[in-house]
Write a protein that holds these residues in place. Structure first.
Motif, mmCIF file in Angstrom:
data_model
loop_
_atom_site.group_PDB
_atom_site.id
_atom_site.type_symbol
_atom_site.label_atom_id
_atom_site.label_comp_id
_atom_site.label_asym_id
_atom_site.label_seq_id
_atom_site.Cartn_x
_atom_site.Cartn_y
_atom_site.Cartn_z
ATOM 1 N N ILE A 154 26.492 84.676 75.389
ATOM 2 C CA ILE A 154 25.859 85.896 74.880
ATOM 3 C C ILE A 154 26.163 86.606 73.512
ATOM 4 O O ILE A 154 27.047 86.508 73.405
ATOM 5 C CB ILE A 154 24.940 86.973 75.856
ATOM 6 N N ILE A 155 25.280 86.840 72.279
ATOM 7 C CA ILE A 155 25.708 86.920 71.530
ATOM 8 C C ILE A 155 24.672 88.775 71.299
ATOM 9 O O ILE A 155 23.637 88.995 72.043
ATOM 10 C CB ILE A 155 25.557 86.444 69.792
ATOM 11 N N VAL A 156 25.750 89.618 71.401
ATOM 12 C CA VAL A 156 24.892 91.256 71.637
ATOM 13 C C VAL A 156 25.734 91.572 70.009
ATOM 14 O O VAL A 156 27.173 92.223 69.549
ATOM 15 C CB VAL A 156 26.279 91.871 72.115
ATOM 16 N N SER A 157 24.371 91.554 69.001
ATOM 17 C CA SER A 157 24.455 92.833 67.491
ATOM 18 C C SER A 157 24.199 94.498 68.529
ATOM 19 O O SER A 157 23.310 94.886 68.529
ATOM 20 C CB SER A 157 23.746 92.416 66.647
ATOM 21 N N LEU A 190 16.671 86.649 64.031
ATOM 22 C CA LEU A 190 16.575 86.623 65.869
ATOM 23 C C LEU A 190 15.488 86.340 66.456
ATOM 24 O O LEU A 190 15.436 85.411 67.198
ATOM 25 C CB LEU A 190 17.843 87.645 66.032
ATOM 26 N N TYR A 191 15.330 86.714 66.233
ATOM 27 C CA TYR A 191 13.747 86.599 67.183
ATOM 28 C C TYR A 191 12.551 85.517 66.854
ATOM 29 O O TYR A 191 11.933 85.052 67.406
ATOM 30 C CB TYR A 191 12.475 87.966 66.872
ATOM 31 N N THR A 198 15.767 87.453 72.308
ATOM 32 C CA THR A 198 16.880 88.458 71.522
ATOM 33 C C THR A 198 16.286 89.199 72.452
ATOM 34 O O THR A 198 14.856 89.370 72.124
ATOM 35 C CB THR A 198 16.951 87.983 70.303
ATOM 36 N N ALA A 199 15.984 90.445 72.686
ATOM 37 C CA ALA A 199 15.563 91.943 73.203
ATOM 38 C C ALA A 199 15.970 92.659 72.127
ATOM 39 O O ALA A 199 17.483 92.770 72.072
ATOM 40 C CB ALA A 199 15.791 91.991 74.551
ATOM 41 N N ALA A 208 20.885 94.423 69.771
ATOM 42 C CA ALA A 208 20.312 93.781 69.707
ATOM 43 C C ALA A 208 21.215 92.287 70.780
ATOM 44 O O ALA A 208 22.055 91.862 70.619
ATOM 45 C CB ALA A 208 20.199 91.961 68.779
ATOM 46 N N VAL A 209 20.163 92.223 72.169
ATOM 47 C CA VAL A 209 20.979 91.051 72.578
ATOM 48 C C VAL A 209 20.560 89.379 72.625
ATOM 49 O O VAL A 209 19.316 89.624 73.094
ATOM 50 C CB VAL A 209 21.062 91.889 74.544
#
Ligand SMILES: C[S@@+](CC[C@H](N)C(=O)[O-])C[C@H]1O[C@@H](n2cnc3c(N)ncnc32)[C@H](O)[C@@H]1O
Length: 216
Positions: A154-157, A190-191, A198-199, A208-209
């Motif tokens: 996972i990528i968390v921003s 991302l979306y 992405t949420a 954003a996850v």
């Protein structure tokens, strides 16, 4: 939701917060006193839940500052190893001191330099990438991390809502126009990414996850 209610809710949630231990409490208080930007208390709380669900063995962090989020993450999951990247010499030195004082130096390594260059030279793989550095470069950080991300990674921003400026021009400061434009473009990217779901969560300064889409 009105901004006032939002502030009230934030203050309420913040009131529930407790530091994980005295070391982190002192580190947070010191950073806040000096104005060093570290993860907010509610982002910290969200990260602890996310880390507990995902249980990453290896984390790549982009943006170390004084080492707070790295030390925090390592304290949540005892098996986690973290590589964190920091380009500012002074922050880098301070992070090393704090990581040694936390006795996490066997689990957290800090690499000094611009993450856009450093991550392109890395050959390791990660279960999680935490992006928390220059907001104008999030897309480069994300794309650079993709080859290092494990299939279920996972990528968390962090800070994607940037004090509300990303969501509305009402809050936009003129000098931040370019960064905000880039952040908006990043969230659009991302979306509409073909490989990722992405949420965007309005926790802290916006988180954003992103996870890979499930293949049917
Ligand atoms: C918000 S702070 C990181 C806070 C840290 N993650 C925490 O919560 O404790 C952002 C840091 O990213 C660093 N930074 C900015 N752009 C960078 C880049 N391109 N490569 C590496 N570090 C960068 C800054 O010097 C700053 O210390």
């Amino acid at each position: 939701m009105s901004i006032i209610i939002n502030d009230l809710v934030e203050a309420y949630i913040e009131g529930l917060y407790r530091s994980r231990n005295n070391f982190l409490k002192n580190l947070r208080e010191g950073a806040e006193r000096e104005g060093v930007p570290i993860i907010t208390k509610d982002t910290e709380n969200f990260l602890s839940v996310l880390l507990s669900i995902h249980r990453p063995e290896r984390i790549l962090e982009i943006g170390t500052a004084v080492g707070y989020s790295a030390i925090f993450s390592a304290s949540v999951i005892s098996k986690t190893k973290i590589i964190s990247v920091e380009m500012d010499e002074h922050m880098y030195e301070r992070a090393l001191i704090n990581i040694e004082a936390s006795q996490m130096e066997n689990r957290i390594s800090v690499l000094k330099g611009d993450a856009r260059e450093i991550i392109s030279d890395l050959n390791e793989s990660f279960d999680m990438v935490f992006i928390d550095a220059a907001k104008g470069h999030y897309k480069s950080f994300f794309e650079g991390s993709l080859k290092l991300l494990k299939p279920k990674g996972i990528i968390v921003s962090d800070n994607v809502l940037y004090k509300g400026m990303t969501a509305s021009n009402e809050f936009l400061l003129k000098r931040k126009r370019t960064i905000v434009k880039r952040m908006r473009a990043y969230l659009e990217y991302l979306y509409h990414h073909t490989e990722f779901e992405t949420a965007i969560l309005s926790i802290g300064d916006g988180v954003a996850v992103s996870v890979r889409k499930v293949e049917e």
